[in-house]
Scaffold this motif. Structure first.
Motif, PDB file in Angstrom:
ATOM      1  N   ALA A  66      10.861   4.950   3.412  1.00  0.00           N
ATOM      2  CA  ALA A  66       9.711   4.672   4.271  1.00  0.00           C
ATOM      3  C   ALA A  66       8.548   4.119   3.465  1.00  0.00           C
ATOM      4  O   ALA A  66       7.820   3.229   3.915  1.00  0.00           O
ATOM      5  N   GLU A  67       8.387   4.617   2.253  1.00  0.00           N
ATOM      6  CA  GLU A  67       7.347   4.085   1.381  1.00  0.00           C
ATOM      7  C   GLU A  67       7.647   2.640   0.986  1.00  0.00           C
ATOM      8  O   GLU A  67       6.740   1.805   0.880  1.00  0.00           O
ATOM      9  N   THR A  68       8.924   2.347   0.806  1.00  0.00           N
ATOM     10  CA  THR A  68       9.303   0.972   0.513  1.00  0.00           C
ATOM     11  C   THR A  68       8.965   0.043   1.684  1.00  0.00           C
ATOM     12  O   THR A  68       8.427  -1.047   1.503  1.00  0.00           O
ATOM     13  N   MET A  69       9.278   0.490   2.899  1.00  0.00           N
ATOM     14  CA  MET A  69       8.937  -0.309   4.071  1.00  0.00           C
ATOM     15  C   MET A  69       7.431  -0.510   4.190  1.00  0.00           C
ATOM     16  O   MET A  69       6.960  -1.563   4.616  1.00  0.00           O
ATOM     17  N   GLN A  70       6.676   0.499   3.793  1.00  0.00           N
ATOM     18  CA  GLN A  70       5.218   0.389   3.840  1.00  0.00           C
ATOM     19  C   GLN A  70       4.740  -0.750   2.944  1.00  0.00           C
ATOM     20  O   GLN A  70       3.862  -1.527   3.319  1.00  0.00           O
ATOM     21  N   HIS A  71       5.315  -0.868   1.759  1.00  0.00           N
ATOM     22  CA  HIS A  71       4.909  -1.933   0.841  1.00  0.00           C
ATOM     23  C   HIS A  71       5.312  -3.307   1.368  1.00  0.00           C
ATOM     24  O   HIS A  71       4.669  -4.305   1.052  1.00  0.00           O
ATOM     25  N   ILE A  72       6.373  -3.368   2.154  1.00  0.00           N
ATOM     26  CA  ILE A  72       6.793  -4.656   2.707  1.00  0.00           C
ATOM     27  C   ILE A  72       5.793  -5.153   3.744  1.00  0.00           C
ATOM     28  O   ILE A  72       5.388  -6.312   3.741  1.00  0.00           O
ATOM     29  N   PHE A  73       5.358  -4.257   4.628  1.00  0.00           N
ATOM     30  CA  PHE A  73       4.460  -4.649   5.714  1.00  0.00           C
ATOM     31  C   PHE A  73       2.996  -4.632   5.306  1.00  0.00           C
ATOM     32  O   PHE A  73       2.152  -5.071   6.076  1.00  0.00           O
ATOM     33  N   LEU A  74       2.692  -4.140   4.132  1.00  0.00           N
ATOM     34  CA  LEU A  74       1.310  -3.942   3.737  1.00  0.00           C
ATOM     35  C   LEU A  74       0.531  -5.258   3.758  1.00  0.00           C
ATOM     36  O   LEU A  74       0.891  -6.230   3.108  1.00  0.00           O
TER      37      LEU A  74
END
Length: 1136
Positions: free
Chosen positions: A102-110
């Protein structure tokens, strides 16, 4: 294929920034490669599997990451968003790994507004479901918080979707401590976490949840505001914040929630203005501000409390008293004391010496809001506080007034639409310009590094076997072309599912066929490093360094590119291009497919031509294939008709035209559309747009025509008769005559006018001239060879094509000729070549007569002369006007065979005068009166530098060739200027040594010597710039003759006086009679110089004998030997 697996989510996130790293890594151009690196594909087939089917879960487990990371590469690589969302939905992995992904996805959409805007609700539903099943992890809420706001803009769609899902989620996700039992539990958690809230604790989850609700209401969203107030009532917020055990982290979250859900709202929340809850919070604010200002000179050791007061508390106070709904508040009059206390607390806060500059503005804004409310509500303030606040406001206003003139001066030329604009504004325009300059500098510096990385990726595609150890099965399969074959097959599968990735692969395949790459020193060093790191099995040189097969700065070497073209053809590249052209509905894929076909055919590769031809004939694909191209050409013609206009800017200045008549704007029909026709998507050298042309651009429908026409030209390259006829007639049920359509396209591009009035310049500008030139080149290639059927097809077509082509030669094409004469010369050059191609190897006069109908002989000769004199004007361009005039002169010679008037005009002036003089002499031989009359009427001829027709006639040659049908044909060609540097000795040697024993042997032997002759001409041309060396070079035969004669004299002296002794070698030469004989020979040799019959040889013989008599035999031989060596060195150096 085996890749290194990545088990750390941090490394996965780091791979998202691969283009920013420029050392010790393979330049992965697609995030698909990241997916392979993460999930560890084991075979070549796995590495190129279709993207519409995610890999099995076992590959995820083998890589050490859960399925949540499957969406990483798809979001970053830019495929269709729905497919990415479905793959992200497939992330039901292990419970203990969900938070990391989920943290990885956060960095993608950031901070990616486009990505956050296009997110599908199924992704949000999946994350809410993970909260209920995997556990209440803060990272899931952080991801939801990330997609609410991006690039400084609130995304209302995401706010509404998140609010809806949280409302429907239930108590497992939305956890509030409202009842007595749960509230007691919350107090226990706050007491346990007073030293700091743990990242994975339930209290941190609750704080993040409240922050998420506040973010959903931020930006004044009435739907989410109402939902938030129903989930967390104001009474519960006050109870938590005002409790003595409440920690600062909870206060910060709850008060921020009050600010966005109750105070700074789109609609009025009556509860906040009618109840005493907000005033209870204000009393608590006063206590917290007092704790912060407890020691004025010393800063508080609690940074969290300081941040809470300086940001959340002050913002809430300012928002409340500045709100338009607070004016109707009935409770303000009963709480005047609290207003005064708030004003005193903020004033004390402003006076603290440790207050940072970044917070002083917010404190002053809060004081100003409170002071304005106190003034408007007639709230009495203590005298010291009133004076202090007044002085503070006056000082701030005076500072603004001091800056006001400068501000007004800077903004005097602009009109602001907003009523309330802050007076102390940033100079955003200057900031943006400076930032753009920085970006341009960075782009210029980093561009060679990016290109170097891309070139390494191309090297990997050239040699994929070097990624594997010797003797392994993947290496052997890659050596036989398995990797490229699978990649090409995979590209066809990407056509419908992953269009962007398909486009990238097609561009990479094009780069495989480009050999010229030039980088700066840093790019070369990076390229060398990457090759050493990732192609370890590549053959190394003696020093152990990896050799680069593609040398930096190497020119286009077709002998090296042709094998690569053939290799790609064998692996299915030609079939891929044909399938994509026939089946693709995407314009980008179609364009890249045409460009790849051009790369495959570039250089005139006959094997690729035959592959296209056999593919069309064998699988019966020609009808569909040519239908696509036919419809593209038709669409471009229709687009040009609907958007065409003429350039009237310089029409008024054109008072006269080639025909000598006056032209006005009357009678010129101009279409209603105001768009100017432009073209030239890829301008060639000399076609770059200038600043004087029209600025309007055409759509992609017309722009795609240039690569299409280039592709058709390359199909017919090297005079391929099969494809030349195939483009005209496919022998199908429905035939598509692309030859006629190309001519029709030229006709429409030039306005369907005959060009007789010089109106072509109104339709041709420097932006569509490249497309017109390409059309002329394609038509020329249709006919060369010759292809009589295509010649007849073009000449007999019912359009104005022939008239336009001849008009291009005769007219000046104004106003384009005023500022881009080089483009006009290119048009004339290609038009003349096309007319020559139409008459090539024609034994009849039909085509020539059709051309002569629209081509006036006198104007043609004038164009030839004008091009010759234009060379002396010093126009620095890559196109030589004299060469263009020479091509037109050869065209005139071919047409002169069918027109006597033109044949007479092409005769030089001196030759005509000689003929007239011979005729007059014959007529006036016995008539003195007639002689006097002719002399009196003959005007003196002015001396001219050189007649252009004489120059072109001297530099034009012709040969006769025998065709395969035993017919003889005369070929006229221009003699290049470099041929004048060929020496007479070389001409004589070639003439005497060329093999002539067998039939046709002299032709092949002569062509074998052509490269040597050309090199000699280049060398002789270079010698002209060195006068001294050229003087010696011109007398090469003389040096050889002198060296030979000296050698003969030396041998004669040795033979005559052998053996001799130095002391007695004079012998009979010592007598007076011999001396008298020597003097007699000297006198005779001097006399022979004046007669020019014997030359220098008798004098040299006499001098040698005198030297033997006076100096002796030994010194004479030394002198003659030294001279012989010198002349021999000169002779041999010139020969080499």
């Amino acid at each position: 294929m085996e890749f290194r697996t990545v088990k750390s989510p941090d490394l996965i996130r780091g791979m998202l920034y691969l283009p920013r790293v420029y050392a010790r890594r393979l330049p992965l151009q697609s995030m698909e490669a990241v997916r392979h690196a993460i999930f560890g594909c084991s075979t070549v087939e796995d590495s190129v599997k279709p993207l519409n089917r995610p890999p099995p879960a076992a590959s995820y487990d083998a890589a050490g990451v859960s399925c949540d990371a499957v969406g990483v590469s798809y979001y970053a690589a830019g495929p269709s968003h729905d497919a990415a969302c479905m793959r992200a939905k497939a992330s039901c992995g292990a419970e203990d790994a969900g938070s990391a992904e989920a943290e990885t996805m956060q960095h993608i959409f950031l901070n990616n507004f486009q990505l956050c805007t296009d997110i599908h609700e199924t992704v949000l539903q999946h994350f809410i479901h993970c909260l209920a099943t995997h556990g209440r992890h803060v990272q899931y809420l952080d991801f939801l918080h990330t997609i609410i706001k991006a690039e400084g803009k609130y995304i209302k769609k995401c706010q509404d979707m998140i609010m809806t899902e949280l409302t429907n989620a239930g108590d497992d996700v939305v956890v509030f401590y409202n009842d007595k039992t749960s509230f007691a539990s919350m107090l226990e958690m706050m007491a346990a976490d007073r030293e700091g809230v743990d990242e994975n604790s339930p209290l941190m989850y609750h704080i993040s949840l409240v922050d998420l609700l506040a973010a959903c209401a931020e930006g004044k969203n009435v739907y989410t505001e109402i939902k938030c107030t129903s989930l967390l009532p104001l009474e519960d917020v006050v109870r938590v914040v005002t409790h003595e055990d409440c920690i600062t982290e909870v206060k910060m979250s709850y008060v921020n929630f009050v600010n966005h859900c109750y105070v700074d709202t789109e609609v009025e929340m009556k509860e906040i203005y009618t109840s005493n809850h907000i005033w209870t919070l204000f009393e608590n604010f006063i206590l917290d501000m007092a704790r912060v200002c407890n020691k004025r000179d010393k800063r508080l050791s609690d940074p969290t409390l300081e941040k809470y007061v300086l940001t959340v508390v002050l913002e809430t106070i300012r928002s409340f008293f500045n709100s338009p709904f607070s004016e109707n508040s009935t409770s303000l009059q009963t709480h005047q004391t609290i207003v005064v206390q708030l004003l005193q607390s903020t004033t004390r806060l402003l006076e603290c010496p440790w207050l940072q500059q970044q917070y002083k503005g917010s404190v002053e804004a809060c004081i100003r809001a409170l002071a304005m409310v106190a003034k408007s509500r007639n709230i009495s303030l203590p005298m010291d506080l009133d004076s202090h606040v007044s002085s503070l406001l006056n000082s701030s206003s005076s500072s603004l007034q001091r800056n006001q003139p400068t501000y007004k001066q800077a903004t005097s030329s602009r009109t602001f639409t907003r009523a309330n604009v802050a007076q102390n504004q940033w100079d955003y325009k200057n900031i943006v310009e400076k930032l753009q300059d920085i970006i341009n500098v960075l782009e210029e510096q980093l561009k060679p590094l990016v290109e170097a990385e891309q070139s390494v990726l191309v090297d990997v595609l050239h040699h994929p076997e070097l990624l594997f150890a010797e003797g392994t099965d993947p290496r052997s399969r890659c050596e036989t072309g398995g990797f490229i074959s699978k990649l090409i097959q995979h590209t066809k599968n990407l056509m419908s599912s992953e269009e962007k990735l398909c486009t990238k692969v097609l561009r990479t395949l094009q780069q495989m066929l480009v050999k010229k790459n030039n980088y700066d020193d840093r790019g070369n060093l990076l390229r060398k490093t990457l090759l050493n790191n990732y192609l370890q099995n590549k053959k190394s040189n003696a020093k152990g360094e990896t050799t680069d097969n593609f040398a930096i700065g190497q020119d286009q070497d077709w002998s090296a590119i042709a094998p690569i073209q053939c290799k790609l053809d064998r692996e299915g590249a030609t079939k891929l291009v044909a399938d994509l052209i026939m089946n693709s509905k995407n314009d980008k894929i179609f364009q890249e497919s045409i460009l790849l076909a051009i790369r495959l055919l570039d250089g005139g590769n006959t094997e690729i031509q035959n592959s296209f031809y056999n593919l069309m004939k064998g699988d019966n694909k020609s009808e569909k294939f040519f239908k696509v191209l036919f419809e593209r050409i038709k669409s471009a013609q229709q687009e040009i008709k609907s958007t065409m206009s003429v350039n009237m800017n310089d029409l008024g200045s054109n008072e006269t035209h080639e025909m000598g008549g006056n032209l006005t704007s009357k009678g010129i029909v101009v279409p209603a559309s105001s768009k100017a026709l432009t073209g030239g998507h890829h301008l060639r050298k000399g076609h770059e747009g200038g600043e004087l042309g029209e600025s309007n651009e055409v759509g992609p429908v017309v722009l795609i025509m240039e690569p299409i026409l280039r592709f058709l030209q390359l199909l017919c390259e090297n005079h391929n008769p099969d494809l030349q006829n195939f483009l005209r007639n496919q022998n199908n049920k429905t035939n598509y005559n692309l030859v006629c359509e190309t001519l029709q396209f030229l006709d429409i591009m030039c306005g369907s006018t005959t060009g007789g009035l010089g109106l072509l310049g109104l339709y041709i500008n420097e932006k569509n001239v490249a497309l017109i030139i390409q059309t002329l080149e394609t038509l020329t290639e249709y006919c060369q060879g010759p292809c009589h059927e295509n010649q007849t097809c073009i000449v007999t077509h019912d359009s104005n094509g022939i008239d336009i082509i001849t008009a291009l030669i005769l007219n000046d094409i104004s106003p384009l000729c005023k500022y881009r004469m080089d483009l006009v010369l290119q048009l004339k050059d290609n038009a003349s070549k096309l007319l020559l191609a139409l008459m090539e190897s024609r034994h009849d006069s039909e085509n020539a007569e059709r051309i002569l109908i629209s081509l006036r002989p006198q104007e043609l000769v004038d164009v030839i002369k004008k091009a010759y004199y234009q060379e002396d004007e010093g126009d620095s361009s890559d196109v030589s006007p004299r060469e263009v005039g020479h091509n037109i002169y050869i065209l005139a010679l071919q047409l002169a065979r069918h027109n006597r008037h033109l044949q007479h005009l092409l005769k030089p002036v001196r030759r005509i005068q000689e003929e007239e003089e011979s005729i007059s002499n014959m007529l006036s031989l016995n008539n003195k009166q007639l002689t006097q009359m002719l002399k009196s009427k003959t005007a003196p001829v002015e001396e001219e530098k050189e007649d252009p027709l004489v120059y072109y006639a001297r530099h034009t040659a012709q040969i006769e060739i025998v065709r395969s049908d035993r017919s003889m044909e005369q070929i006229v060609f221009p003699v290049p200027n470099i041929c004048k540097f060929l020496t007479e000795e070389t001409k004589h040697r070639v003439f005497t040594t060329t093999e002539q024993d067998e039939q046709s042997s002299k032709v092949s032997d002569f062509f074998d010597q052509s490269s040597f002759l050309h090199n000699e001409m280049e060398w002789q041309k270079k010698l002209r710039s060195m006068p001294l060396i050229y003087w010696f070079s011109r007398r090469m035969t003389l040096w050889g003759t002198i060296s030979f004669n000296l050698a003969v004299f030396i041998n004669l002296i040795i033979a005559f006086f052998y053996p001799y002794v130095e002391g007695t070698s004079m012998g009979v030469l010592d007598s007076p009679l011999i001396s008298l004989l020597f003097w007699t020979m000297v006198c005779f040799s001097v006399m022979s110089l004046f007669t020019k019959r014997y030359g220098l040889r008798p004098l040299i013989v006499a001098l040698i004998l005198r030297s033997v008599y006076y100096l002796g035999i030994g010194p004479t031989l030394y002198i003659l030997g030294a001279l012989n060596v010198r002349f021999y060195v000169l002779y041999t150096s010139e020969n080499t």
